[in-house]
Write a protein that holds these residues in place. Structure first.
Motif, PDB file in Angstrom:
ATOM      1  N   SER B  39       0.858  -1.179   0.000  1.00 15.61           N
ATOM      2  CA  SER B  39       0.000   0.000   0.000  1.00 15.61           C
ATOM      3  C   SER B  39       0.894   1.228   0.000  1.00 15.61           C
ATOM      4  CB  SER B  39      -0.901  -0.005   1.237  1.00 15.61           C
ATOM      5  OG  SER B  39      -1.707   1.157   1.249  1.00 15.61           O
ATOM      6  N   VAL B  41       0.969   5.865   0.250  1.00 17.20           N
ATOM      7  CA  VAL B  41       0.360   7.195   0.230  1.00 17.20           C
ATOM      8  C   VAL B  41       1.376   8.125  -0.419  1.00 17.20           C
ATOM      9  CG1 VAL B  41      -1.136   6.835   2.215  1.00 17.20           C
ATOM     10  CG2 VAL B  41       1.150   7.757   2.546  1.00 17.20           C
ATOM     11  N   LEU B  59       0.844   0.380  -7.906  1.00 19.43           N
ATOM     12  CA  LEU B  59       0.193  -0.042  -6.664  1.00 19.43           C
ATOM     13  C   LEU B  59      -1.297  -0.308  -6.833  1.00 19.43           C
ATOM     14  CD1 LEU B  59       1.799   2.014  -3.806  1.00 19.43           C
ATOM     15  CD2 LEU B  59       1.305  -0.433  -3.778  1.00 19.43           C
ATOM     16  N   GLY B  62      -2.518  -3.459  -5.464  1.00 20.68           N
ATOM     17  CA  GLY B  62      -2.243  -3.767  -4.063  1.00 20.68           C
ATOM     18  C   GLY B  62      -1.093  -4.724  -3.858  1.00 20.68           C
ATOM     19  N   PRO B 193      -4.518  -6.753   1.381  1.00 22.43           N
ATOM     20  CA  PRO B 193      -4.266  -5.418   0.831  1.00 22.43           C
ATOM     21  C   PRO B 193      -5.140  -4.353   1.497  1.00 22.43           C
ATOM     22  CG  PRO B 193      -4.316  -7.027  -0.942  1.00 22.43           C
ATOM     23  CD  PRO B 193      -4.732  -7.764   0.321  1.00 22.43           C
ATOM     24  N   ALA B 194      -6.387  -4.666   1.758  1.00 25.83           N
ATOM     25  CA  ALA B 194      -7.278  -3.679   2.372  1.00 25.83           C
ATOM     26  C   ALA B 194      -6.817  -3.331   3.780  1.00 25.83           C
ATOM     27  CB  ALA B 194      -8.711  -4.211   2.407  1.00 25.83           C
ATOM     28  N   ASP B 197      -3.729  -1.133   3.620  1.00 23.90           N
ATOM     29  CA  ASP B 197      -4.079   0.229   3.223  1.00 23.90           C
ATOM     30  C   ASP B 197      -4.729   0.992   4.372  1.00 23.90           C
ATOM     31  OD1 ASP B 197      -3.966   1.884   0.808  1.00 23.90           O
ATOM     32  OD2 ASP B 197      -6.134   2.031   1.095  1.00 23.90           O
ATOM     33  N   THR B 198      -5.647   0.338   5.066  1.00 29.27           N
ATOM     34  CA  THR B 198      -6.329   0.982   6.195  1.00 29.27           C
ATOM     35  C   THR B 198      -5.326   1.362   7.282  1.00 29.27           C
ATOM     36  OG1 THR B 198      -8.331  -0.288   5.763  1.00 29.27           O
ATOM     37  CG2 THR B 198      -8.101   0.643   7.977  1.00 29.27           C
ATOM     38  N   LEU B 200      -2.043   1.795   6.988  1.00 29.28           N
ATOM     39  CA  LEU B 200      -1.080   2.815   6.557  1.00 29.28           C
ATOM     40  C   LEU B 200      -1.705   4.205   6.574  1.00 29.28           C
ATOM     41  CD1 LEU B 200       1.750   3.429   5.525  1.00 29.28           C
ATOM     42  CD2 LEU B 200       0.894   3.094   3.192  1.00 29.28           C
ATOM     43  N   ARG B 201      -2.936   4.317   6.093  1.00 28.98           N
ATOM     44  CA  ARG B 201      -3.592   5.627   6.072  1.00 28.98           C
ATOM     45  C   ARG B 201      -3.843   6.135   7.496  1.00 28.98           C
ATOM     46  NH1 ARG B 201      -4.525   6.960   0.954  1.00 28.98           N
ATOM     47  NH2 ARG B 201      -4.152   5.196  -0.417  1.00 28.98           N
TER      48      ARG B 201
END
Lengths: 384, 384
Positions: B39, B41, B59, B62, B193-194, B197-198, B200-201
């Motif tokens: 992931s 940003v 990316l 993912g 992957p989800a 991402d969650t 990392l954000r």
């Protein structure tokens, strides 16, 4: 020149003893009529200084007899006591001039968070009231200086027979520990309150509102326009607004030119934007970038820093279509390297940066200063 | 420590000859699996550098096999040629590692507007691929340094058996003529992957997004998280996010501590705001004030400048209820003068400013640096 250039205005500047230096520190500007029309624009800072709170209220009826101004103390963040001091300044002035406090605007500049020495202020008001003169504009302009190195004055006379004149001090919040841009403009043109207000807002929107020395908004910023109709001429409003804008632009440029620590005055112009607001947004992103401002101090036509700051804007544009020029040399052309940066000469004080968004018909210019050792020195070494 | 702290990651840092200095300038970080979850940003700057454009696309699914990073050139504002160079970096890396270019993220840092020396880059990639090692994290962290004086690494291991480690370089756009904060974080926790991402954000929102050295947003900022599940442990997502946030916070503080020209790290905390967004808005207004930042450089607990900058925010508060403290001394208390400012000691590098809005339950902290002679020197004297 100055606030006594127009007919029917008197002014004075005296040494009241507010400043420890003993320099001039109290000014009066009086409108002798026949009309007493007035308008003002003020800081949008949420921490409005006491004199700003007072003056907004005094201006509610669109009329003022006089303005009393002091340097040596901003009377900001001083609570209920400070508000009482601002009121006392208006009452003392009104008493000396034979009018009511509600007809008096108050402006203060200097340190935040310090009460004014009211005995000295009262004595100064009495002295200034006795000294009011149609020759007093220059003294008044000196009495509102803080760390300004020169006083700022401007005037223009229309072929129709009316005059606009003004004085100013400060440069945003650039001065060390100080917090004010104060401007008083007078005119003998015959204006209604609504006309004065319309003209003043139009003129400041294009001048003081687009002068951003260091991005810091003061608690005391005030621009006042007093109009008395003594010329007997009701001007064409468009012509008057144009003349008023010229006087404001001259005073704004004088503020930038005297901004402490600055070595360049920089005009950032955004052209071919979709709307004027978007042009302004991009220009403000660039003029608030410390990296851009230090590059100009270093005589570096750093288009990368211009792009990086423009890229933070929400304005409509295609990055591949943007061009950037410094003093007429297009160093970044339609999304790619342009002319050789060595062709750019940034040694003169005035620098012009143009950003072409290639997106629409609108444009806007914001003026700023560079970021220098002396800026840091002035603002770090002096406590407030 | 570093990107090879977690199981199943190898890394290398080599001297490719991109930097004129001959220092380490090319790094590889490879995920050896079993999973290849990733992931990222990225900068929200409209002028995204070519490697950012490439990596966002890579990316999209993912998943990443590896990240190739170079210092010595940002490959920003380089047009179609620059994008081809970024793609060539990915293709060369993919070829060396036996995968596809779409599985490779690319990060670049250095001067804006300059093409990379692609022969040197290709040679460096081949050398780095041959040098990949589970001991290579420290070399990789060195190879992404530009004007950093020390490499930045952090890691933490959970009692559940998984590890998070990372490396970082830069400090916003503080470095002279440079334009990048690059961060690569690896973990052997088993994440979808989800989930990656969650987490990392959530972690970057509270750390890198609240680190604002000089208010300037880069064209190249990238934070990547690679996850391979090699620990065999699927973590509690809340626990993992907490650990990841800790690693990000450590790296962010290391960036600030090494920010060029800075002499103070400043935490501006806004408490008792109506919402977290409003707390953040006020904190950002203060951390972007040059007058506030120069005051801290001057060891001046200048609450007037804090109020004047907070006053430009749209957040909900009553100016008469606001309090301000410096390092625990409440110098402005409920709208009025508080404790004596001489009680405040600002000589330590770390400074804590707290603004109490007395308006609600929310709070937020933004970290910044002071504005110093050396900041101006670094950013004015070096051309780019």
């Amino acid at each position: 020149m100055s606030v006594t250039a127009a007919q029917g205005f008197t002014a004075a500047g005296v040494r009241a003893g507010i400043k420890a230096s003993g320099n001039h520190d109290l000014a009066l500007v009086r409108n002798d009529g026949p009309r007493k029309v007035a308008s003002g624009v003020f800081t949008s800072n949420r921490f409005q200084a006491a004199p700003v709170v007072w003056s907004i209220d005094a201006l509610a009826d669109g009329s003022l007899d006089a303005v009393v101004l002091n340097s040596g103390g901003a009377n900001a963040c001083t609570g209920a006591d400070g508000l009482a001091d601002a009121r006392a300044m208006a009452e003392t002035t009104a008493s000396a001039l034979g009018t009511t406090a509600q007809q008096i605007a108050v402006c203060s500049t200097g340190l935040i968070g310090v009460r004014l020495p009211m005995d000295a202020v009262r004595g100064g008001i009495a002295e200034a009231a006795a000294a009011l003169s149609s020759e007093g504009g220059a003294d008044a302009a000196v009495a509102i200086m803080t760390t300004d190195t020169v006083s700022k004055q401007a005037s223009t006379t229309s072929e129709s027979g009316w005059t606009v004149g003004g004085m100013a001090k400060g440069a945003g919040m650039l001065a060390p520990a100080l917090a004010t841009m104060l401007v008083v403009i007078t005119t003998d043109a015959d204006l209604t309150p609504a006309e004065a207000d319309t003209a003043l807002r139009a003129a400041t929107r294009l001048t003081f509102d687009r002068t951003d020395s260091d991005g810091c908004m003061s608690t005391n910023d005030t621009v006042l326009l007093l109009s008395n109709g003594a010329s007997g001429v009701a001007p064409d409003l468009e012509e008057f607004t144009h003349a008023l804008t010229g006087v404001c632009a001259s005073l704004a440029r004088q503020l930038l030119a005297d901004a402490e620590g600055a070595s360049h005055d920089i005009a950032v112009t955004v052209v071919n934007a979709v709307t004027e607001d978007e042009a302004l947004d991009v220009a403000r992103c660039v003029t608030r970038s410390n990296l851009f401002k230090t590059a100009i101090f270093g005589n570096d036509p750093n288009w990368g820093r211009v792009l990086a700051s423009a890229g933070t804007s929400k304005a409509t544009f295609d990055p591949d279509q943007v061009s950037v020029s410094f003093n007429g040399v297009t160093v970044f052309d339609t999304g790619a390297l342009g002319e050789d940066r060595s062709l750019v000469d940034l040694t003169p004080r005035e620098v012009r940066v143009e950003i072409d968004l290639a997106a629409g018909p609108a444009s806007a210019t914001v003026w700023t200063n560079d970021l220098t050792y002396d800026y840091v020195k002035e603002n770090a070494e002096y406590s407030s």
